[in-house]
Design an enzyme around this catalytic site. Sequence first.
Site, PDB file in Angstrom:
ATOM      1  N   HIS A   1       3.863   3.129  12.383  1.00 43.63           N
ATOM      2  CA  HIS A   1       2.986   4.299  12.566  1.00 43.63           C
ATOM      3  C   HIS A   1       3.623   5.410  13.397  1.00 43.63           C
ATOM      4  O   HIS A   1       2.906   6.232  13.975  1.00 43.63           O
ATOM      5  CB  HIS A   1       1.655   3.890  13.233  1.00 43.63           C
ATOM      6  CG  HIS A   1       0.835   2.946  12.409  1.00 43.63           C
ATOM      7  ND1 HIS A   1      -0.408   2.530  12.795  1.00 43.63           N
ATOM      8  CD2 HIS A   1       1.058   2.345  11.213  1.00 43.63           C
ATOM      9  CE1 HIS A   1      -0.904   1.702  11.883  1.00 43.63           C
ATOM     10  NE2 HIS A   1      -0.019   1.573  10.908  1.00 43.63           N
TER      11      HIS A   1
ATOM     12  N   HIS B   1       0.829  -1.212   0.000  1.00 47.62           N
ATOM     13  CA  HIS B   1       0.000   0.000   0.000  1.00 47.62           C
ATOM     14  C   HIS B   1       0.858   1.255   0.000  1.00 47.62           C
ATOM     15  O   HIS B   1       1.866   1.345   0.693  1.00 47.62           O
ATOM     16  CB  HIS B   1      -1.043   0.002   1.116  1.00 47.62           C
ATOM     17  CG  HIS B   1      -0.507   0.063   2.513  1.00 47.62           C
ATOM     18  ND1 HIS B   1      -0.169   1.252   3.117  1.00 47.62           N
ATOM     19  CD2 HIS B   1      -0.267  -0.899   3.421  1.00 47.62           C
ATOM     20  CE1 HIS B   1       0.243   1.012   4.356  1.00 47.62           C
ATOM     21  NE2 HIS B   1       0.214  -0.284   4.566  1.00 47.62           N
TER      22      HIS B   1
ATOM     23  N   ASP C   1       6.289   0.741   6.499  1.00 46.90           N
ATOM     24  CA  ASP C   1       4.833   0.604   6.377  1.00 46.90           C
ATOM     25  C   ASP C   1       4.280   1.694   5.479  1.00 46.90           C
ATOM     26  O   ASP C   1       3.964   2.768   5.941  1.00 46.90           O
ATOM     27  CB  ASP C   1       4.189   0.669   7.768  1.00 46.90           C
ATOM     28  CG  ASP C   1       2.707   0.372   7.748  1.00 46.90           C
ATOM     29  OD1 ASP C   1       2.211  -0.114   6.731  1.00 46.90           O
ATOM     30  OD2 ASP C   1       2.048   0.651   8.759  1.00 46.90           O
TER      31      ASP C   1
ATOM     32  N   ASP D   1       3.224  -6.348   3.436  1.00 50.73           N
ATOM     33  CA  ASP D   1       2.827  -5.232   4.290  1.00 50.73           C
ATOM     34  C   ASP D   1       3.180  -5.520   5.747  1.00 50.73           C
ATOM     35  O   ASP D   1       2.413  -5.235   6.663  1.00 50.73           O
ATOM     36  CB  ASP D   1       1.325  -4.942   4.134  1.00 50.73           C
ATOM     37  CG  ASP D   1       0.890  -3.715   4.940  1.00 50.73           C
ATOM     38  OD1 ASP D   1       1.771  -2.895   5.300  1.00 50.73           O
ATOM     39  OD2 ASP D   1      -0.311  -3.589   5.235  1.00 50.73           O
TER      40      ASP D   1
ATOM     41  N   GLU E   1      -4.806   1.972   2.594  1.00 52.18           N
ATOM     42  CA  GLU E   1      -4.921   0.820   3.501  1.00 52.18           C
ATOM     43  C   GLU E   1      -5.108   1.285   4.931  1.00 52.18           C
ATOM     44  O   GLU E   1      -5.850   0.678   5.699  1.00 52.18           O
ATOM     45  CB  GLU E   1      -3.658  -0.058   3.396  1.00 52.18           C
ATOM     46  CG  GLU E   1      -3.762  -1.398   4.131  1.00 52.18           C
ATOM     47  CD  GLU E   1      -3.308  -1.365   5.589  1.00 52.18           C
ATOM     48  OE1 GLU E   1      -3.579  -2.327   6.307  1.00 52.18           O
ATOM     49  OE2 GLU E   1      -2.721  -0.357   6.028  1.00 52.18           O
ATOM     50  N   GLU E   2      -4.437   2.373   5.298  1.00 49.27           N
ATOM     51  CA  GLU E   2      -4.358   2.741   6.719  1.00 49.27           C
ATOM     52  C   GLU E   2      -5.676   3.210   7.317  1.00 49.27           C
ATOM     53  O   GLU E   2      -5.948   2.946   8.483  1.00 49.27           O
ATOM     54  CB  GLU E   2      -3.294   3.835   6.930  1.00 49.27           C
ATOM     55  CG  GLU E   2      -1.865   3.391   6.635  1.00 49.27           C
ATOM     56  CD  GLU E   2      -1.342   2.315   7.592  1.00 49.27           C
ATOM     57  OE1 GLU E   2      -2.091   1.867   8.464  1.00 49.27           O
ATOM     58  OE2 GLU E   2      -0.178   1.922   7.436  1.00 49.27           O
TER      59      GLU E   2
END
Lengths: 461, 461
Positions: A428, A284, A296, A358, A330-331
Amino acid sequence: MIKFIRPAFLLVTAVFAQPSFVQSSFQKDSTFIKKIFDEALTNGKPYEWLRILSTDIGGRLSGSEGAAKAVSYTEKVMKEENFDRVFLQPVKVPHWVRGKAETAFIFVNDKKISVPIAALGGSVATPVEGIQAEVIEVQNFLELRALGKEKVAGKIVFFNRPMDPTKLNTFDAYAGAVDQRGNGATEAAKLGAVGAIVRSMTTRLDDFPHTGGMRYGVGVPLIPTAAISTNGAELLSKSLRENPKTQFYFQQNCETLPMADSHNVIGEMKGGTHASEIIVVGGHLDSWDLGQGAHDDGSGCVQAIEALRLLKKLGYTPKRTLRAVMFMNEENGLRGGITYADSASAKKEMHLAAIESDRGGFTPLGFGIVGTAEQKTRLISWQPLFSPYGLHELGKGGGGADIGPLGQQGAVLLGLIPDSQRYFDYHHAASDTFEAISKRELEMGAASMAAMIYLIDTYGF
Amino acid sequence: MIKFIRPAFLLVTAVFAQPSFVQSSFQKDSTFIKKIFDEALTNGKPYEWLRILSTDIGGRLSGSEGAAKAVSYTEKVMKEENFDRVFLQPVKVPHWVRGKAETAFIFVNDKKISVPIAALGGSVATPVEGIQAEVIEVQNFLELRALGKEKVAGKIVFFNRPMDPTKLNTFDAYAGAVDQRGNGATEAAKLGAVGAIVRSMTTRLDDFPHTGGMRYGVGVPLIPTAAISTNGAELLSKSLRENPKTQFYFQQNCETLPMADSHNVIGEMKGGTHASEIIVVGGHLDSWDLGQGAHDDGSGCVQAIEALRLLKKLGYTPKRTLRAVMFMNEENGLRGGITYADSASAKKEMHLAAIESDRGGFTPLGFGIVGTAEQKTRLISWQPLFSPYGLHELGKGGGGADIGPLGQQGAVLLGLIPDSQRYFDYHHAASDTFEAISKRELEMGAASMAAMIYLIDTYGF
């Protein structure tokens, strides 16, 4: 008594018993897979692509300027690699913005201590003047509900259950803690809380708040919610033990804007004899805003492009149509994955398999699968071809969020499984930067996916 | 046709066929090993110990103040952990010092370009004014010898064969290139060269020179030799292609001082029924001077101490005597390993097994072994107990340099095998710092060694 028993030997025996997998094809396959890894480790391109995606472009939350730049950049890369077709697929995405940096303080015994927080994705802002209140610390929703409205109303609920460090696979530890982030605000609001603070999803003790998606339940007040760094969480917990009247203050300015226009980015190598069957490899393109989205999931995107580049560079002519897909959003919405699958369904495209990376750009250890028992057996039968590259975890774990919707259309789903130990050091958070990437580890993941595409294209699934 | 065949299943079957390994002992062993990992990942101490060893003490080359501090510090740690006996074993060590920082320039087409170099350990200094000469680039000794004295005399030989990036195990790539570092100066001096510059032992392209040990052959002139960063090597090679008259200048001040006094540091848990049999677990306490020696081999030292701490914390009463040994001087003399084995021989100590961690503090993947075929079979029979922790490479690779001399006395040698992909990013360079350490990965290595000690102590070898 069985002596000198070795799993590889036994599996080779098992594999040779299958008519489609005689020794000559094993030789041919292992030779080609060696070429894939050699090219990846000698002339691999994903590290430089990821450098640009991470350090030149940076954070790429859906709807942001970074996300738009990442769409253009990966489109450009795939065009430069002369894929047969490169195109953008429009996707409507949620558009949440953090606004200016959050502030938070612990007020205890006349002291005011600043602690690092980050609004959770989807959260509402606090009032401009912020929120200050006493704090109720809980480990889980059961404990929260047992406290009841009387003790929770008007307070800030502090969800402080750590990720379980004894889980060897850190994704299992994440799965066991992330309900606090996703639903904590809703559960707290049901009891009249005015805010929810969630311990960051990492096993480390450090000063990085880790953001991530959250959703409000229907019919409950929308209270602001934020992640606090683990050091901050430890301090807050200690303060509460010493003085239960400890107050917490936080101020955040985040906002949900109207849905925005964005895109999935798709690069294609056209198939030959089975061109109507599609194999997808993807990651993603969006990322959270605090870091550079290197692990990520910039890693997954550049690995997907590299997987196709490797096959093309080695002169491989696919039977099936191969697609590298950079999924958007995606997030905080999965709109890219849903849109891609909806489009495939509308066009009656037949997706044989979809592979996602991912879980960070770390040393690859294997592939998870979502498929039938026979498909899992086939995956495991390839063990002798994968084991020279350390890929020994075959069939443990699933696919990936973005490719999930394709599974409902019958595609076999495969998820690259890298070593998970460091992933939540970065996940994140502002620490998810290009410096945290190992060039070789990234390249090995890309080669692993190329090898998987080759085997699926050669033998079906 | 065999379906659903899984290596773990087959091995469990094989293992159960062995009388000593019935299901109840498997349950007991797997339960205890789980406790080891749980304790390591929840309350592990090696990360904090390594922080002090790396950032407070730093580089620890034999004979240096850092090495002396590391001796005192690890002695203190093991005493604080209340090991039954903690003692220092005197070791005479070579004492080489770098002196002030090296300087080097490439002179090409009226340009003078500074490049990072580091004297190789054991090298002589240049004259005070440095050495400047034309450069002969070679890939290996055969190519060098083919050039002959006529082309080499008076020149600086530049050994530029890279580590092979296609070797999946980076130690294989290292083994295939390190002759240039160890013997390059000698081979160059035989042909009248005035200096030898060696491409750093890493697959990365960056600006860190990687030092390491070298030896002069008997009867050849002692010419100065240094490692050049890989970016520097690329630049020098490019300059030579563009202008074969390119000159290289370097100046270094290193010196070999008289042998110095140092120590191995040994912590012991006394055995019960088989107290005269010893199991060693160790790493080496010395490190190169450029970095902090975090991966090489501070990790191995703190993991060895932690392995014993874990067993002690869990109330384990060993049958055999367990020793954590911090060997001194692995890097440039191996005097610690030799002295330890000599002492064991003189005291007629019986060493059943020795386990070393000296491949960095990365995610553990298994154990190498130097032993008999039966011992290798026994090691492999423990696969079902190790596999939940990702330890699947059993019996591939050897032991470790420090424990090597114990092998000649009949000890089984075991080497912890961590993931090797990042090791040579840091090896012997300024980049080998505490920041490059993952807490969980370090802890898992320590737990793996504790589990191995437990199994050897329980079942013999």
